[in-house]
Each structure stands twice: as C-alpha cells, then as structure tokens.
Design an enzyme around this catalytic site. Structure first.
Site, mmCIF file in Angstrom:
data_model
loop_
_atom_site.group_PDB
_atom_site.id
_atom_site.type_symbol
_atom_site.label_atom_id
_atom_site.label_comp_id
_atom_site.label_asym_id
_atom_site.label_seq_id
_atom_site.Cartn_x
_atom_site.Cartn_y
_atom_site.Cartn_z
ATOM 1 N N ASN A 179 0.802 -1.234 0.000
ATOM 2 C CA ASN A 179 0.000 0.000 0.000
ATOM 3 C C ASN A 179 0.831 1.279 0.000
ATOM 4 O O ASN A 179 0.368 2.312 -0.466
ATOM 5 C CB ASN A 179 -1.045 -0.005 1.117
ATOM 6 C CG ASN A 179 -0.456 -0.022 2.492
ATOM 7 O OD1 ASN A 179 0.688 -0.427 2.685
ATOM 8 N ND2 ASN A 179 -1.222 0.399 3.474
ATOM 9 N N LYS A 198 12.261 -7.762 1.271
ATOM 10 C CA LYS A 198 11.321 -8.507 0.430
ATOM 11 C C LYS A 198 10.057 -7.654 0.295
ATOM 12 O O LYS A 198 9.238 -7.588 1.186
ATOM 13 C CB LYS A 198 10.951 -9.868 1.042
ATOM 14 C CG LYS A 198 10.304 -10.767 0.001
ATOM 15 C CD LYS A 198 9.137 -11.583 0.503
ATOM 16 C CE LYS A 198 7.828 -10.897 0.631
ATOM 17 N NZ LYS A 198 7.183 -10.358 -0.590
ATOM 18 N N PRO A 199 9.934 -6.951 -0.842
ATOM 19 C CA PRO A 199 8.746 -6.112 -1.019
ATOM 20 C C PRO A 199 7.531 -6.950 -1.402
ATOM 21 O O PRO A 199 7.667 -8.123 -1.749
ATOM 22 C CB PRO A 199 9.145 -5.184 -2.173
ATOM 23 C CG PRO A 199 10.152 -5.962 -2.965
ATOM 24 C CD PRO A 199 10.842 -6.911 -2.007
ATOM 25 N N ALA A 200 6.355 -6.337 -1.359
ATOM 26 C CA ALA A 200 5.135 -7.048 -1.745
ATOM 27 C C ALA A 200 5.191 -7.403 -3.227
ATOM 28 O O ALA A 200 5.708 -6.643 -4.051
ATOM 29 C CB ALA A 200 3.920 -6.176 -1.473
ATOM 30 N N GLY A 247 2.711 -5.220 7.580
ATOM 31 C CA GLY A 247 1.690 -5.956 6.833
ATOM 32 C C GLY A 247 0.519 -6.291 7.738
ATOM 33 O O GLY A 247 0.304 -5.644 8.767
ATOM 34 N N GLU A 293 4.756 -3.778 12.319
ATOM 35 C CA GLU A 293 3.777 -2.717 12.031
ATOM 36 C C GLU A 293 2.599 -3.408 11.359
ATOM 37 O O GLU A 293 2.687 -3.785 10.188
ATOM 38 C CB GLU A 293 4.392 -1.653 11.104
ATOM 39 C CG GLU A 293 5.563 -0.900 11.702
ATOM 40 C CD GLU A 293 5.149 0.080 12.779
ATOM 41 O OE1 GLU A 293 3.944 0.320 12.959
ATOM 42 O OE2 GLU A 293 6.046 0.596 13.465
ATOM 43 N N CYS A 303 -3.118 1.649 6.637
ATOM 44 C CA CYS A 303 -3.306 1.020 7.952
ATOM 45 C C CYS A 303 -3.867 2.021 8.953
ATOM 46 O O CYS A 303 -4.547 1.657 9.902
ATOM 47 C CB CYS A 303 -1.978 0.472 8.453
ATOM 48 S SG CYS A 303 -0.687 1.719 8.433
ATOM 49 N N GLU A 308 -10.473 -4.536 8.999
ATOM 50 C CA GLU A 308 -10.018 -3.425 8.161
ATOM 51 C C GLU A 308 -10.808 -3.427 6.856
ATOM 52 O O GLU A 308 -10.843 -4.449 6.167
ATOM 53 C CB GLU A 308 -8.549 -3.621 7.804
ATOM 54 C CG GLU A 308 -7.592 -3.236 8.875
ATOM 55 C CD GLU A 308 -6.140 -3.353 8.379
ATOM 56 O OE1 GLU A 308 -5.730 -4.463 8.028
ATOM 57 O OE2 GLU A 308 -5.451 -2.333 8.349
ATOM 58 N N SER A 347 0.970 10.483 10.298
ATOM 59 C CA SER A 347 2.320 9.987 9.983
ATOM 60 C C SER A 347 3.316 11.131 9.842
ATOM 61 O O SER A 347 3.024 12.136 9.193
ATOM 62 C CB SER A 347 2.305 9.218 8.658
ATOM 63 O OG SER A 347 1.247 8.313 8.648
ATOM 64 N N GLU A 388 8.539 2.996 14.391
ATOM 65 C CA GLU A 388 9.383 3.437 13.282
ATOM 66 C C GLU A 388 9.324 4.962 13.229
ATOM 67 O O GLU A 388 8.282 5.553 13.487
ATOM 68 C CB GLU A 388 8.881 2.845 11.964
ATOM 69 C CG GLU A 388 9.076 1.340 11.914
ATOM 70 C CD GLU A 388 8.733 0.712 10.564
ATOM 71 O OE1 GLU A 388 7.786 1.173 9.911
ATOM 72 O OE2 GLU A 388 9.413 -0.260 10.185
HETATM 73 P P1 NAP Z 1 0.240 -8.927 3.953
HETATM 74 O O1 NAP Z 1 -0.603 -9.817 3.149
HETATM 75 O O2 NAP Z 1 0.426 -9.224 5.387
HETATM 76 O O3 NAP Z 1 1.651 -8.870 3.201
HETATM 77 C C1 NAP Z 1 2.705 -8.063 3.664
HETATM 78 C C2 NAP Z 1 4.010 -8.638 3.204
HETATM 79 O O4 NAP Z 1 4.176 -9.922 3.803
HETATM 80 C C3 NAP Z 1 4.119 -8.847 1.703
HETATM 81 O O5 NAP Z 1 5.435 -8.582 1.299
HETATM 82 C C4 NAP Z 1 3.796 -10.316 1.555
HETATM 83 O O6 NAP Z 1 4.340 -10.916 0.424
HETATM 84 C C5 NAP Z 1 4.451 -10.878 2.786
HETATM 85 N N1 NAP Z 1 3.936 -12.165 3.199
HETATM 86 C C6 NAP Z 1 2.709 -12.695 3.012
HETATM 87 N N2 NAP Z 1 2.636 -13.916 3.560
HETATM 88 C C7 NAP Z 1 3.847 -14.184 4.090
HETATM 89 C C8 NAP Z 1 4.404 -15.277 4.786
HETATM 90 N N3 NAP Z 1 3.702 -16.375 5.058
HETATM 91 N N4 NAP Z 1 5.681 -15.196 5.182
HETATM 92 C C9 NAP Z 1 6.412 -14.101 4.929
HETATM 93 N N5 NAP Z 1 5.940 -13.021 4.272
HETATM 94 C C10 NAP Z 1 4.672 -13.063 3.869
HETATM 95 O O7 NAP Z 1 -0.257 -7.417 3.916
HETATM 96 P P2 NAP Z 1 -0.664 -6.543 2.660
HETATM 97 O O8 NAP Z 1 -1.985 -7.005 2.163
HETATM 98 O O9 NAP Z 1 0.477 -6.484 1.715
HETATM 99 O O10 NAP Z 1 -0.781 -5.102 3.311
HETATM 100 C C11 NAP Z 1 -1.918 -4.657 3.946
HETATM 101 C C12 NAP Z 1 -1.799 -4.815 5.444
HETATM 102 O O11 NAP Z 1 -0.643 -4.138 5.899
HETATM 103 C C13 NAP Z 1 -2.955 -4.212 6.182
HETATM 104 O O12 NAP Z 1 -3.336 -5.063 7.233
HETATM 105 C C14 NAP Z 1 -2.373 -2.917 6.725
HETATM 106 O O13 NAP Z 1 -3.020 -2.410 7.860
HETATM 107 C C15 NAP Z 1 -0.984 -3.327 7.016
HETATM 108 N N6 NAP Z 1 -0.113 -2.155 7.081
HETATM 109 C C16 NAP Z 1 0.355 -1.751 8.307
HETATM 110 C C17 NAP Z 1 1.141 -0.642 8.398
HETATM 111 C C18 NAP Z 1 1.663 -0.169 9.728
HETATM 112 O O14 NAP Z 1 2.570 0.655 9.716
HETATM 113 N N7 NAP Z 1 1.134 -0.629 10.842
HETATM 114 C C19 NAP Z 1 1.472 0.091 7.242
HETATM 115 C C20 NAP Z 1 0.988 -0.354 6.009
HETATM 116 C C21 NAP Z 1 0.196 -1.487 5.946
HETATM 117 P P3 NAP Z 1 3.454 -11.150 -0.896
HETATM 118 O O15 NAP Z 1 3.186 -9.802 -1.429
HETATM 119 O O16 NAP Z 1 4.358 -11.945 -1.758
HETATM 120 O O17 NAP Z 1 2.226 -11.875 -0.484
#
Ligand code: NAP
Length: 493
Positions: A167, A190-192, A244, A266, A300, A397, A457, A474
């Site tokens: 995001n 490792k980016p998304a 994430g 985070e 988030c 969310e 932020s 952070e």
């Molecule tokens: P996500 O599905 O949790 O993925 C985040 C990252 O983790 C991606 O790089 C993803 O890779 C990787 N990942 C997924 N499954 C994994 C596993 N089993 N082992 C290791 N890595 C894994 O989250 P998202 O959909 O990308 O992002 C949205 C979420 O992030 C929301 O819940 C949001 O609130 C949260 N967020 C939090 C903050 C904060 O600062 N608190 C800021 C931004 C976003 P892949 O892309 O390859 O699946």
C-alpha cells in the site's frame, strides 16, 4: 459516482519498466531468480506491465550472504559517511520524485497526488535518518553503588530481513532501510509481490547514492513463507522488521521465535474517528476526508469507523456525503484522479462483501455501495450510516473508500466503542475543547492520535501501534534504535 473515462492501456510514458524489472538485486548486481517470473499488474487497467524475477530459497540465501559480506565494512563506515550517503538517497529521490510517483501510481493504482505525497514522505526517512546516524549516542555514568562505571553503547543489531506491503511501496521500505543503514546494519528487503517495481527503482537510486554493494539487497518471490523462513533461520540474521497484516505478522512472530529474532511489527489497524458536537465542522470534514480517503482508504491508519456525536451528526453526514460523491474516480496515473482502484479484484470484492454485510444488518447507503462492472479493480467512494456495532466492518479493516458512520451521545460511550477492537494503531479526535481532546487521547487505546487533523504519519515521530497493531516504533528517535542492541560495559576506572 464520478468515474473518469478509463483507458484500457496503462500509461507508462516516461517509465523505463525494463530497467526496474532486471532481476533480483543481490550484492549490487541484478540477477535472475531460479523460479519462473512473476507478472505485475496495473490495477487501473488489469494489464500486465512487467515480469519480475522470482527468488527461490537458494536466491534468498545468496541475498543474506551478500548482506553478511557487506556487514563488517558498513558497520565500520564512520557515521558521518553513512549520514552523507543517506542524505544523497534523499536528494536523488527528491530529484526523481515525478518518475517515482508515476511508477507507484502505475503498479499500486493510487492517485498521482497520493503517490507524490508518498514519495516526499518516503524520501524524508532518508533525510531524517541521515541526521540520526550521527546522533546515536551512548551513555556513561557511575553505578549507584559507586563501585564501577556503566558504559552503554548502541551497536548495530546485525543483518535485518525487511518485509513490506503494497500500500506504500516506497515509504514502507524507506521507513525501515534508512534507520537500519543509519544504525550500521545491512539488509535484505522482500517487497510485496504486487508492487515490486518501486523497490527495484529505489535500489538503483541507493546504489547511485553510494550505498555499497550488499548493504541493501532486494528479493521478490512467489513463495514468501519458505523464502522468509530460510532467511530468518540463518543465524547471521538478527532482526525481522515487518509491515503488513496482523495475520501474517502472527505467523512471522512464530517463525522468528525459532531463532529468537528481534522483531518490529507494524500491523493492521481499525482506526476510530470521533467527532464531538463542539468540533469545527469544516476542520472535521477536511480531516475525515484525509483520514478516510488518502490512498483511497488503503492505509493502515485509515479511519475505519466514524463516530459522530448526535448534535453535529446530520450536518456532518450531509457534508461528508457531498465531498465523497464529488471525488473523481479513475486510473491512478491520470492527474485528475482523486480515488484510484483497489490493489486487486480480491480487495474490491472484500469491500463489496463488507458493505453488503453492513447493509444486511441495517446500515443505509448514502452514496456508492456497489462495485462497478468494467475494467480495473474500482470501488466507489461510499458513505454508510447507522452501521451497527456487530457489522463485520466494525471489526475488520475495510481497506477501501468506505466511510461507516455511527451516532453517539456521550464521551464514555464513544471511548468504549473506539476501544472495542483487537487493534490499536491510530485514532482521530475532533473537538474544540483541548482538555477533552487530550483526555480522550489518553483514554483511547492506540499508538497514535491525530487531534483535529486527518494525518498522523511523520518521519520525525514514533509510528506504531498497541494491542495487535504491532510491536516497536518506526520514525522519530525511536526508529533507529530498533536496529541497535545496547551493549553494557561495567568498568572499574
Ligand atoms: P500482507 O498480506 O500481510 O503482506 C505483507 C508482506 O508480507 C508482503 O510482502 C507479503 O508478500 C508478505 N507475506 C505474506 N505472507 C507471508 C508469509 N507467510 N511469510 C512471509 N511473508 C509473507 O499485507 P498486505 O496485504 O500487503 O498489506 C496490507 C496490510 O498491511 C494491512 O493489514 C495494513 O493495515 C498493514 N499495514 C500496516 C502498516 C503499519 O505501519 N502498521 C502500514 C501499512 C500497511 P506477498 O506480497 O508476496 O504476499
């Protein structure tokens, strides 16, 4: 709904997509991964815009090895020198802001104006941490018993694995890389998978800025579980910094426990936005639009539940609906767009499901509320009233442009509702009574509060959540310390 004419072809003008998809970035070199390439899709058009390398476990091991090779040299680099390189990263990102913003819009779908904001925010982590790099001071003092002195030194924690979401493809990476480098650590990012091109474009910028080979490595993969587990199992890796979802965060915490890794997490949010009767209506509407609609709600920190006191409720609902209805929906790269598409079809479907669930429980739709047909993963700006507390969206969310409104009567009632969640990342409060604002800030269980504003932020402030929204902070002076270990020396002089 005001959906701009959507073009079926992605606008890639001025972007060298081939340069951003040259391969994995390991040890300062671009190399092919061992898996088959992964397609990157423009969410505005559904067109494939690039294919990126796919790291295997062996590729990930090579990235850790490169970070290990570079570790001693970077740790020994004087803080002033590290600081100057970080400063150069800030300058190059700022010079290339237009290109980076367009790239973010293209692969993420966010409106160009949001992408420009993200680039400025992301670059600022380099400027801020360039300043922090030379101010990581230790401590020296006499032990209370008087028998010896206590010296505390903040050492780089070691090799760090950084995992980031889609995001904020630039900012979530720089919020980790800049403090890690300032502290003297080397990293593997490792980016998304949805938004890798920005991470690769930034990797080229770091190299140009003088970051030595191997200090920052970037791997993309279709198998994040095995790849991240393999990296975390390497005893030279000492830190996991993850941004994430809370679900993946829990999995990674369990994985990290096997080698007792230091973890910064985070995670997800479910931010309440509270408007008291005495709030300035224009300030509250302006703040709510930013808190809800920055990044089309895919943040988030996004306001997920809007609680409005009875005396101002009707006026607030009317003004918010008018603003939401007037937003221009369209492709991210179109400069006129105010609300871009969601990241994937799955994300748009989830929003549709949450809205249908709320409506089935009695919520009313004032605008939007229906996923359009056609190309792109769009969802219209939506306002819902009378959303009951048992609606799924009150607990999950939404991550989209949906504003669910609930009326409240008393401060106690709204504090109880605001805290009725496993999350605790951000909260927004609008009131002209600063005493009440500060009191409610203390009563709401969240790591960050925005009082009379919609944006919280700031690279100079500690970003992070309580409860299941995360661990650690952070930004601010806290961010860099997450990448250090205090070393204590007891000394008799
Ligand atoms: P996500 O599905 O949790 O993925 C985040 C990252 O983790 C991606 O790089 C993803 O890779 C990787 N990942 C997924 N499954 C994994 C596993 N089993 N082992 C290791 N890595 C894994 O989250 P998202 O959909 O990308 O992002 C949205 C979420 O992030 C929301 O819940 C949001 O609130 C949260 N967020 C939090 C903050 C904060 O600062 N608190 C800021 C931004 C976003 P892949 O892309 O390859 O699946």
């Amino acid at each position: 709904m005001n959906i701009a004419t959507r073009s079926a072809a992605p606008d890639t003008t001025g972007l060298d997509l081939e340069a951003f998809s040259r391969g994995l970035f390991i040890g300062g070199h671009w190399r092919e991964g061992q898996g088959s390439r992964i397609a990157v899709v423009d969410p505005s058009t559904e067109a494939v815009i690039a294919h990126i390398a796919n790291a295997s476990v062996a590729d990930a091991a090579a990235a850790v090895e490169a970070a290990a090779q570079a570790a001693a040299g970077w740790r020994a680099t004087p803080p002033r020198k590290r600081s100057e390189i970080l400063r150069r990263c800030f300058e190059l990102m700022t010079e290339r802001a237009a290109m980076l913003a367009k790239l973010i819009s293209l692969e993420n779908g966010k409106a160009l104006r949001d992408a420009r904001g993200e680039v400025a925010y992301a670059a600022e982590f380099f400027r801020w941490n360039a300043e922090e790099a030379v101010r990581i001071s230790g401590e020296f003092g006499l032990a209370p018993a008087g028998a010896n002195h206590i010296i505390v030194d903040y050492e780089p924690i070691g090799i760090c694995v950084l995992i980031t979401p889609w995001n904020f493809p630039a900012a979530m990476a720089t919020r980790k890389i800049a403090p890690a480098l300032a502290a003297g650590c080397t990293v593997v990012l490792k980016p998304a998978t949805e938004t890798p091109l920005t991470a690769f474009a930034l990797a080229a910028i770091y190299q140009e800025a003088g970051v030595p080979d191997g200090v920052v490595n970037v791997v993309t993969t279709s198998t994040p579980g095995p790849v991240s587990s393999a990296m975390m199992a390497d005893p030279r890796v000492r830190k996991l910094s993850f941004t994430g979802s809370t679900g993946v965060g829990r999995t990674l915490l369990a994985e990290a426990s096997k080698s007792v890794l230091s973890c910064s997490m985070e995670l997800g949010g479910n931010a309440p936005l509270v408007v008291f009767d005495d709030a300035d209506l224009d300030t509250a509407i302006e703040g709510a639009m930013v808190a809800k609609m920055r990044n089309a709600g895919e943040a988030c920190t996004a306001a997920n539940r809007l609680y409005v006191q009875a005396g101002i409720y009707e006026k607030f609902v009317a003004a918010l609906t008018k603003r939401m209805q007037g937003l221009a929906v369209g492709p991210g790269t179109d400069p006129a767009t105010e609300c871009g598409p969601m990241i994937t079809a799955k994300a748009a479907d989830k929003i549709d499901r949450l809205v249908a669930d709320a409506v089935s429980r009695g919520a009313k739709v004032l605008c939007g509320g229906k996923k359009p047909s056609g190309t792109g993963f769009f969802y219209p700006p939506t306002v819902l009233t009378d959303v009951p507390s048992d609606a799924e969206m009150a607990h999950e969310e939404i991550f989209g442009p949906v504003a669910p409104l609930t009326r409240f009567e008393t401060e106690d009632e709204v504090v109880r509702q605001a805290n009725d969640t496993e999350y605790g990342l951000a909260a927004y409060i609008f009131t002209r009574d600063i005493g009440r604002g500060l009191r409610v800030s203390r009563r709401i269980e969240a790591g960050m509060i925005a009082l009379n504003r919609g944006l919280v932020s700031d690279p100079a402030a500690p970003f992070g959540g309580v409860k299941q929204s995360g661990l650690g902070r952070e930004g601010g002076s806290h961010g860099v310390l997450e990448f250090t270990e205090p070393k204590y020396v007891a000394v008799t002089l």
